[in-house]
Design an enzyme around this catalytic site. Sequence first.
Site, PDB file in Angstrom:
ATOM      1  N   GLU A 140      37.846  34.888  47.011  1.00  0.00           N
ATOM      2  CA  GLU A 140      39.249  34.792  46.589  1.00  0.00           C
ATOM      3  C   GLU A 140      40.188  35.245  47.710  1.00  0.00           C
ATOM      4  O   GLU A 140      41.272  34.704  47.872  1.00  0.00           O
ATOM      5  CB  GLU A 140      39.497  35.627  45.319  1.00  0.00           C
ATOM      6  CG  GLU A 140      38.842  35.057  44.076  1.00  0.00           C
ATOM      7  CD  GLU A 140      39.300  33.641  43.739  1.00  0.00           C
ATOM      8  OE1 GLU A 140      40.435  33.279  44.057  1.00  0.00           O
ATOM      9  OE2 GLU A 140      38.481  32.884  43.172  1.00  0.00           O
TER      10      GLU A 140
ATOM     11  N   GLY B  21      42.813  32.905  60.071  1.00  0.00           N
ATOM     12  CA  GLY B  21      44.192  33.391  60.201  1.00  0.00           C
ATOM     13  C   GLY B  21      44.465  34.594  59.318  1.00  0.00           C
ATOM     14  O   GLY B  21      43.578  35.091  58.613  1.00  0.00           O
TER      15      GLY B  21
ATOM     16  N   TYR C   8      46.631  39.364  41.553  1.00  0.00           N
ATOM     17  CA  TYR C   8      45.836  38.144  41.425  1.00  0.00           C
ATOM     18  C   TYR C   8      44.351  38.426  41.687  1.00  0.00           C
ATOM     19  O   TYR C   8      43.483  38.078  40.881  1.00  0.00           O
ATOM     20  CB  TYR C   8      46.349  37.061  42.400  1.00  0.00           C
ATOM     21  CG  TYR C   8      45.342  35.953  42.531  1.00  0.00           C
ATOM     22  CD1 TYR C   8      45.201  35.021  41.501  1.00  0.00           C
ATOM     23  CD2 TYR C   8      44.477  35.887  43.614  1.00  0.00           C
ATOM     24  CE1 TYR C   8      44.234  34.047  41.558  1.00  0.00           C
ATOM     25  CE2 TYR C   8      43.500  34.914  43.683  1.00  0.00           C
ATOM     26  CZ  TYR C   8      43.390  33.991  42.666  1.00  0.00           C
ATOM     27  OH  TYR C   8      42.417  33.036  42.713  1.00  0.00           O
TER      28      TYR C   8
ATOM     29  N   ASP D 262      48.022  32.406  40.163  1.00  0.00           N
ATOM     30  CA  ASP D 262      48.144  31.969  41.552  1.00  0.00           C
ATOM     31  C   ASP D 262      49.047  30.729  41.577  1.00  0.00           C
ATOM     32  O   ASP D 262      49.596  30.325  40.548  1.00  0.00           O
ATOM     33  CB  ASP D 262      46.767  31.699  42.179  1.00  0.00           C
ATOM     34  CG  ASP D 262      46.135  30.405  41.668  1.00  0.00           C
ATOM     35  OD1 ASP D 262      46.596  29.870  40.631  1.00  0.00           O
ATOM     36  OD2 ASP D 262      45.193  29.913  42.302  1.00  0.00           O
TER      37      ASP D 262
END
Length: 403
Positions: free
Chosen positions: A40, A84, A149, A167
């Site tokens: 996740e 990233g 989340y 989300d």
Amino acid sequence: MTNDSLKRLREWFKKNAVSLPWRPANLDALRDPYAVWISETMLQQTQVSTVRDYFIRWMKRFPNIESLAKADEAEVFKYWQGLGYYSRARNILKTAKNICQRKTDPETHSAGSVQAPSGMTENAKSKMIACKMPETRKELEALPGIGAYTAGAILSLAYHKREAILDGNLVRIFSRLYELDFLPTESTSTAEIYWGYAREIADSPKAYMHNEALMELGRTVCKTKSPLCESCPLNRKCRAFADKRIAEFPPTKKRTEKSWHGTVLVIESADEKILAVRGGQKFLDAQLSLPHFESQRGATIGIPAQAENYINTDDEESIKHCGTFRHSITVHKIECDILNIKLKVNAKRASTAPKYATEWIEKAKAFETFANSFSLKALKKVFLDSLTPLHSAQDDKGNGSRE
Ligand code: SF4
């Protein structure tokens, strides 16, 4: 969402769930919370197709929290390279170390809410306990990089707890299903509305499946562009689909405040009942509210034509302007005139063919029947003198409810 819709959603998911390295073939199986956490976190702002290989490589090198906690930052970055947002990798490492360093209670062998099974060696117990993901939202959200989340995903997907997640996929779906023309990021009250819908679908022993199915639906069917509504299991209940307004939801940008002026009607029958309406109004859809409609400032002389949507206006005995009130609902800054219309007939004989779903409620119970401050404010203005002190504490509960 109705039980029927949720059933169709589950059936759709069972047929269409894509095979993913972090998803077991048995969709009802409990999952490794560590794998849920890593997947996740990787999936935040990154496509599933990209994450797939990264996740496999990561799990080979760091198969559990303990192995990750022993790694140094340079190596963790190496396995993250290309995804990233390196702060995510840094936080993952910090959290792994944090979890494994938690003090174990020698009496209960517990760390936080985690309990060791009986029959384990002391050494195994302390390792297992010290490196286990917490099982409560409070503990999870206290860890670096784990927000509402991710905590909800770990708790529902791994531990099968009735925990909500929200989300971008769920936001898009809720916005279209319920025609929400605002985003959860706009204010505390708009966030609460979205989380309210998320909690509603998570209030079930199948919360884990509802959450994951909605994420999958958002990714593959209710897509940002060109959603596949004809094959959507929720299309029978989707307002934007029914109204052909899908392109309008969710709104693309944060909305600025909108002013709205209207009139709210407090209609009293001769036998002391007040007319309430459910749905079809500008605000408070699906909630019991007072009738209201858009109007110009000061357009309050005589009985307004819109009153015919609720009652037979020939039954009017008197009409009184009871002032105005201000209120906020989501991005709407509302100002309303209040008209108190008294009828010369009993409730049974009034409103013979209303345009909206109406019901008559006992005047004496009005303050406890309406659960929104919009209606309560109008009632208070009308009855302040004659019905005091009726539930004054209920006045103006703010905008946290689904108004
Ligand atoms: Fe999304 Fe279309 Fe399904 Fe509505 S019907 S939830 S817009 S895919």
